[in-house]
Write a protein that holds these residues in place. Sequence first.
Motif, PDB file in Angstrom:
ATOM      1  N   ALA A   1       0.998  -1.138   0.116  1.00 52.61           N
ATOM      2  CA  ALA A   1       0.020   0.196  -0.187  1.00 52.61           C
ATOM      3  C   ALA A   1       0.801   1.315   0.034  1.00 52.61           C
ATOM      4  O   ALA A   1       0.608   2.263  -0.605  1.00 52.61           O
ATOM      5  CB  ALA A   1      -0.935  -0.002   1.089  1.00 52.61           C
ATOM      6  N   PHE A   2       1.799   1.221   0.631  1.00 57.06           N
ATOM      7  CA  PHE A   2       2.587   2.383   0.647  1.00 57.06           C
ATOM      8  C   PHE A   2       3.492   2.698  -0.623  1.00 57.06           C
ATOM      9  O   PHE A   2       3.691   3.741  -0.994  1.00 57.06           O
ATOM     10  CB  PHE A   2       3.976   2.176   1.799  1.00 57.06           C
ATOM     11  CG  PHE A   2       3.462   2.512   3.290  1.00 57.06           C
ATOM     12  CD1 PHE A   2       3.703   3.852   3.651  1.00 57.06           C
ATOM     13  CD2 PHE A   2       2.939   1.481   4.132  1.00 57.06           C
ATOM     14  CE1 PHE A   2       3.274   4.300   4.909  1.00 57.06           C
ATOM     15  CE2 PHE A   2       2.509   2.002   5.301  1.00 57.06           C
ATOM     16  CZ  PHE A   2       2.774   3.423   5.827  1.00 57.06           C
ATOM     17  N   THR A   3       3.778   1.314  -1.405  1.00 57.47           N
ATOM     18  CA  THR A   3       4.392   1.726  -2.764  1.00 57.47           C
ATOM     19  C   THR A   3       3.357   2.339  -3.577  1.00 57.47           C
ATOM     20  O   THR A   3       3.823   3.084  -4.529  1.00 57.47           O
ATOM     21  CB  THR A   3       4.761   0.224  -3.248  1.00 57.47           C
ATOM     22  OG1 THR A   3       6.080  -0.198  -2.478  1.00 57.47           O
ATOM     23  CG2 THR A   3       5.499   0.468  -4.541  1.00 57.47           C
ATOM     24  N   TRP A   4       2.134   2.014  -3.704  1.00 58.09           N
ATOM     25  CA  TRP A   4       0.888   2.255  -4.481  1.00 58.09           C
ATOM     26  C   TRP A   4       0.848   3.930  -4.166  1.00 58.09           C
ATOM     27  O   TRP A   4       0.875   4.709  -5.186  1.00 58.09           O
ATOM     28  CB  TRP A   4      -0.280   1.791  -4.072  1.00 58.09           C
ATOM     29  CG  TRP A   4      -1.479   2.541  -4.434  1.00 58.09           C
ATOM     30  CD1 TRP A   4      -1.905   2.522  -5.727  1.00 58.09           C
ATOM     31  CD2 TRP A   4      -2.178   3.581  -3.586  1.00 58.09           C
ATOM     32  NE1 TRP A   4      -3.204   3.594  -5.699  1.00 58.09           N
ATOM     33  CE2 TRP A   4      -3.385   3.990  -4.594  1.00 58.09           C
ATOM     34  CE3 TRP A   4      -2.249   3.864  -2.406  1.00 58.09           C
ATOM     35  CZ2 TRP A   4      -4.113   4.762  -3.847  1.00 58.09           C
ATOM     36  CZ3 TRP A   4      -3.261   4.624  -1.897  1.00 58.09           C
ATOM     37  CH2 TRP A   4      -4.200   5.048  -2.548  1.00 58.09           C
ATOM     38  N   LEU A   5       0.901   4.328  -2.850  1.00 57.06           N
ATOM     39  CA  LEU A   5       0.941   5.903  -2.381  1.00 57.06           C
ATOM     40  C   LEU A   5       2.133   6.391  -3.084  1.00 57.06           C
ATOM     41  O   LEU A   5       1.988   7.454  -3.554  1.00 57.06           O
ATOM     42  CB  LEU A   5       0.633   5.946  -1.077  1.00 57.06           C
ATOM     43  CG  LEU A   5       0.596   7.476  -0.505  1.00 57.06           C
ATOM     44  CD1 LEU A   5      -0.860   7.698  -0.755  1.00 57.06           C
ATOM     45  CD2 LEU A   5       0.909   7.469   0.806  1.00 57.06           C
ATOM     46  N   TYR A   6       3.387   5.920  -2.839  1.00 55.60           N
ATOM     47  CA  TYR A   6       4.426   6.585  -3.601  1.00 55.60           C
ATOM     48  C   TYR A   6       4.578   6.822  -4.678  1.00 55.60           C
ATOM     49  O   TYR A   6       4.848   7.798  -5.344  1.00 55.60           O
ATOM     50  CB  TYR A   6       5.705   5.695  -2.787  1.00 55.60           C
ATOM     51  CG  TYR A   6       7.125   6.287  -3.150  1.00 55.60           C
ATOM     52  CD1 TYR A   6       7.613   7.371  -2.504  1.00 55.60           C
ATOM     53  CD2 TYR A   6       7.847   6.004  -4.130  1.00 55.60           C
ATOM     54  CE1 TYR A   6       8.865   7.932  -2.815  1.00 55.60           C
ATOM     55  CE2 TYR A   6       8.968   6.358  -4.491  1.00 55.60           C
ATOM     56  CZ  TYR A   6       9.522   7.536  -3.741  1.00 55.60           C
ATOM     57  OH  TYR A   6      10.908   8.037  -4.066  1.00 55.60           O
ATOM     58  N   ASN A   7       4.369   5.759  -5.624  1.00 55.84           N
ATOM     59  CA  ASN A   7       4.467   5.766  -6.888  1.00 55.84           C
ATOM     60  C   ASN A   7       3.362   6.671  -7.583  1.00 55.84           C
ATOM     61  O   ASN A   7       3.529   7.406  -8.335  1.00 55.84           O
ATOM     62  CB  ASN A   7       4.272   4.549  -7.492  1.00 55.84           C
ATOM     63  CG  ASN A   7       5.566   3.544  -7.387  1.00 55.84           C
ATOM     64  OD1 ASN A   7       6.918   4.116  -7.207  1.00 55.84           O
ATOM     65  ND2 ASN A   7       5.717   2.309  -7.547  1.00 55.84           N
ATOM     66  N   GLY A   8       2.306   6.454  -6.837  1.00 59.20           N
ATOM     67  CA  GLY A   8       0.857   7.121  -7.591  1.00 59.20           C
ATOM     68  C   GLY A   8       1.071   8.858  -7.366  1.00 59.20           C
ATOM     69  O   GLY A   8       0.681   9.447  -8.037  1.00 59.20           O
ATOM     70  N   SER A   9       1.879   8.995  -6.093  1.00 55.16           N
ATOM     71  CA  SER A   9       1.906  10.347  -5.758  1.00 55.16           C
ATOM     72  C   SER A   9       3.263  11.157  -6.512  1.00 55.16           C
ATOM     73  O   SER A   9       3.557  12.070  -6.072  1.00 55.16           O
ATOM     74  CB  SER A   9       1.960  10.685  -4.213  1.00 55.16           C
ATOM     75  OG  SER A   9       2.954  10.061  -3.740  1.00 55.16           O
ATOM     76  N   ARG A  10       3.811  10.505  -7.239  1.00 53.05           N
ATOM     77  CA  ARG A  10       5.053  10.756  -7.858  1.00 53.05           C
ATOM     78  C   ARG A  10       6.302  11.121  -6.706  1.00 53.05           C
ATOM     79  O   ARG A  10       7.065  11.902  -6.799  1.00 53.05           O
ATOM     80  CB  ARG A  10       5.033  12.134  -8.777  1.00 53.05           C
ATOM     81  CG  ARG A  10       4.218  12.076  -9.795  1.00 53.05           C
ATOM     82  CD  ARG A  10       4.144  13.079 -10.621  1.00 53.05           C
ATOM     83  NE  ARG A  10       3.321  14.169 -10.085  1.00 53.05           N
ATOM     84  CZ  ARG A  10       3.906  15.379  -9.408  1.00 53.05           C
ATOM     85  NH1 ARG A  10       5.332  15.660  -9.687  1.00 53.05           N
ATOM     86  NH2 ARG A  10       3.287  16.304  -8.748  1.00 53.05           N
ATOM     87  N   GLY A  11       6.410   9.995  -5.949  1.00 54.35           N
ATOM     88  CA  GLY A  11       7.347   9.992  -4.773  1.00 54.35           C
ATOM     89  C   GLY A  11       7.335  10.949  -3.708  1.00 54.35           C
ATOM     90  O   GLY A  11       8.288  11.371  -2.916  1.00 54.35           O
ATOM     91  N   CYS A  12       5.822  11.179  -3.309  1.00 55.63           N
ATOM     92  CA  CYS A  12       5.678  12.021  -2.104  1.00 55.63           C
ATOM     93  C   CYS A  12       5.894  11.401  -0.737  1.00 55.63           C
ATOM     94  O   CYS A  12       5.092  10.662  -0.169  1.00 55.63           O
ATOM     95  CB  CYS A  12       4.170  12.492  -2.293  1.00 55.63           C
ATOM     96  SG  CYS A  12       3.944  13.850  -1.004  1.00 55.63           S
TER      97      CYS A  12
END
Length: 290
Positions: free
Chosen positions: A195-206
């Motif tokens: 889930a953290f990877t989904w957030l990180y990649n989807g948000s352009r590394g936020c």
Amino acid sequence: MSDSPLDAVDRHPAATYFALTLAFSWGVWLPVLPAVDGPMVKVAALPGAFGPLAAAAVVTRLRGESVRGWLVSTLDWRRSPRWYAAALALPLGVSSAMGVAMFVLADGLAKGTLRPALAAFAINVVFATLLGGGQEEFGWRGFALPHLQARYSALTASVVVGAVWALWHAPMFVFGVYETAPAGYAAFVVVASVAFTWLYNGSRGCVPAAILMHGMLNASVNLPLQAVGGPSALPVPFTALLVAGFGLSALGLVARYGPETLSAGERRTPTWTGDRPERRATAETAGVEA
């Protein structure tokens, strides 16, 4: 010609980072935690919790990269508000579903627990975001994940980060800081990493969004548990509910976006790396005598 230690760091930044993170944090925890009892044990554990951040800064410097540049990239918060909303909504949503399951399994709320649980939740969100987990994201998602994604799929990188993230907590179980089942906790951390990877990649590394999600996750999963009266009120292990809740979320993300990116965006790789003239000069100097 044999490789210098700096060449090994250059080729294997994630492995070096993991080793240093364990060394820094365990180097604090192993001598300190056995000497502290009661509530103060969590306070004593705080310095070691900054191991992921410290290791990321050290490896960045060893590679001849700018620590300032890495920090600027890591702290870049300028993203759509929807990603911050997602950072709050995902752990809250899973925790709410767990709460419903706990309510049924425990035959309702324990008497007099809801108000203290809500008060503790408000405090825990702030504490967990700033000191009780959020600061780890400088390392796990701010350094290790993008380096691993330069070579592996997002799903593979997530599992590797999750496995080391779980191992990192081992002293907490050895010295009784955490009382949950270690195997169940490790499985939970690995699936949550997806889930953290989904957030990180989807948000352009936020990374700030990941910090917020880490704090919300740590605070929210404990709210329904406290409201029903603790783990003893449940007929199943609390970690089983954690794994089920976040495991289903992970499966949904893999099914929706695929293992390669785990998001609608691209895999995020390090953005702070540059020409690194200082690192090249160091390597060339070492190579003269090799």
